[in-house]
Design a protein around this motif. Sequence first.
Motif, mmCIF file in Angstrom:
data_model
loop_
_atom_site.group_PDB
_atom_site.id
_atom_site.type_symbol
_atom_site.label_atom_id
_atom_site.label_comp_id
_atom_site.label_asym_id
_atom_site.label_seq_id
_atom_site.Cartn_x
_atom_site.Cartn_y
_atom_site.Cartn_z
ATOM 1 N N ALA A 85 -17.846 7.249 -10.260
ATOM 2 C CA ALA A 85 -17.459 8.297 -11.216
ATOM 3 C C ALA A 85 -18.430 9.479 -11.170
ATOM 4 N N GLU A 120 -14.817 3.581 -17.329
ATOM 5 C CA GLU A 120 -13.392 3.373 -17.054
ATOM 6 C C GLU A 120 -12.944 4.149 -15.826
ATOM 7 N N GLU A 121 -13.484 5.348 -15.645
ATOM 8 C CA GLU A 121 -13.164 6.127 -14.456
ATOM 9 C C GLU A 121 -13.678 5.420 -13.206
ATOM 10 N N VAL A 123 -14.107 2.227 -12.821
ATOM 11 C CA VAL A 123 -13.261 1.051 -12.603
ATOM 12 C C VAL A 123 -11.949 1.447 -11.926
ATOM 13 N N ARG A 124 -11.370 2.565 -12.361
ATOM 14 C CA ARG A 124 -10.128 3.037 -11.719
ATOM 15 C C ARG A 124 -10.377 3.384 -10.257
ATOM 16 N N GLU A 125 -11.521 4.014 -9.966
ATOM 17 C CA GLU A 125 -11.874 4.321 -8.578
ATOM 18 C C GLU A 125 -11.984 3.038 -7.754
ATOM 19 N N ASP A 127 -10.589 0.145 -8.396
ATOM 20 C CA ASP A 127 -9.249 -0.442 -8.237
ATOM 21 C C ASP A 127 -8.497 0.220 -7.090
ATOM 22 N N ALA A 128 -8.579 1.552 -7.031
ATOM 23 C CA ALA A 128 -7.883 2.285 -5.970
ATOM 24 C C ALA A 128 -8.479 1.946 -4.602
ATOM 25 N N ASP A 130 -10.032 -0.835 -3.784
ATOM 26 C CA ASP A 130 -9.647 -2.205 -3.449
ATOM 27 C C ASP A 130 -8.228 -2.254 -2.886
ATOM 28 N N ASP A 181 -18.090 -4.929 -15.046
ATOM 29 C CA ASP A 181 -17.199 -5.170 -13.911
ATOM 30 C C ASP A 181 -17.959 -5.980 -12.861
#
Length: 421
Positions: A85, A120-121, A123-125, A127-128, A130, A181
């Motif tokens: 992030a 949270e940002e 984590v989204r990064e 996820d993408a 992965d 995480d």
Amino acid sequence: AVRPPCGPGTRPAADARTDAEFRQRIVRAWSMQDFPAGQSGHDHFFDTFGKFGEATRDRGKMLANVANTVVEQNQFYLETLVTPASDAAKKLADSVGYDADLAAFHRKLVAGGKLDGAVEEAVREADAADAQFRETARCDTARPDPGCRLSVRWISQVSRGSSNERVFTQMALGMRLAERDPRFVAVNLVQPEDGESALRNYRLQMRMLQYLRTQYPDARLTLHAGELTPGLVKPEDLTFHIREAVQVAGAERIGHGVDLVHEDDWQQLARTMARRGVAVEVPFSSNKQILGVAGDDHPFNAYRRYGVPVVLATDDPGVSRIDISHEYQYARATYGLSYTELKDLARASLEHAFLDGDSLWASGSARTGYRPVRACAGSQPGVAPPAPACARHLADNAKAATEWRQEAAFAGFERRQGGAR
């Protein structure tokens, strides 16, 4: 590398697929390949990152490539660096501003869920990345790439040359992320340790980490420290960096540690590292390319004499144009290490990894030897399945299970080679 469209005097990167000369120019600019003697390897190495940064946005694709290489090198676990992030952390740092009262500064970051928004940002990064990794490596198909079976964890990197507010914010983000995480395990500092801002604020940054460890006790810490030599910095800057990283920040691993013998009372520092089990990560190629330190000038043997756990690393294999096998070959050729000594370096790499759970080893170091825990004392990796008690230990502890896999690989290699040499 810059974003398209290509302007005057530039050309598409895709031309490198068909123009070999153009490709070589790029590789030389973006790495240490064919780097000419007599120029500053230090400056060229660190300058590469600003050149290829735009080409590193597809994190999942890069990881798929790296993971396959790691598996081919007979490695079972990977920790690699990422800046989570980055934009969100910068905006947050700028909006809050610096406060010399670190507790107050942290409260401002956390207030109103601001720091959690950056988490949270991140984590989204992740996820993408992965998802992109699994697609690139064909992990969900009948013929997955070898990298799909690799355990991968991220270390959040902090730009030590940035403003104080951004450094502290990145540290807090990385440590909070490590507790939220499981894919993120630790925090590290990157960028030249001899940079003006990094030198000026070094002690402050160690105090920042010291404070944040009270807020995030489960986050792990590995620090690039002592990547310095006489002439690169003033003599007084060689005397305390590793010590502060160990004794103030509480680092569990030290990356580089090249200036060990220039530290004040370095022998006592080495004893402290040995007693606490603080490992030093040694990237031979990087130290030679950046600092010109190699052979007997390297503190590799000094660390080993004092019982400091030593592991080999690549630093940045893409920029250095090497792999981990090269580092083991260098250790064998330069220091005359035996097969058993090389094997213990590989064992130490997993023993000091930030893997979950307990170890396979009740006693694990090059000095004391590697003796398995009681549950696995009678089991033979690679020869027979683990006994029931050992199987339970492996099932409950990811670290032990990974170390078992490494031992099984050793056993298979030794059978094929007719015994250890």
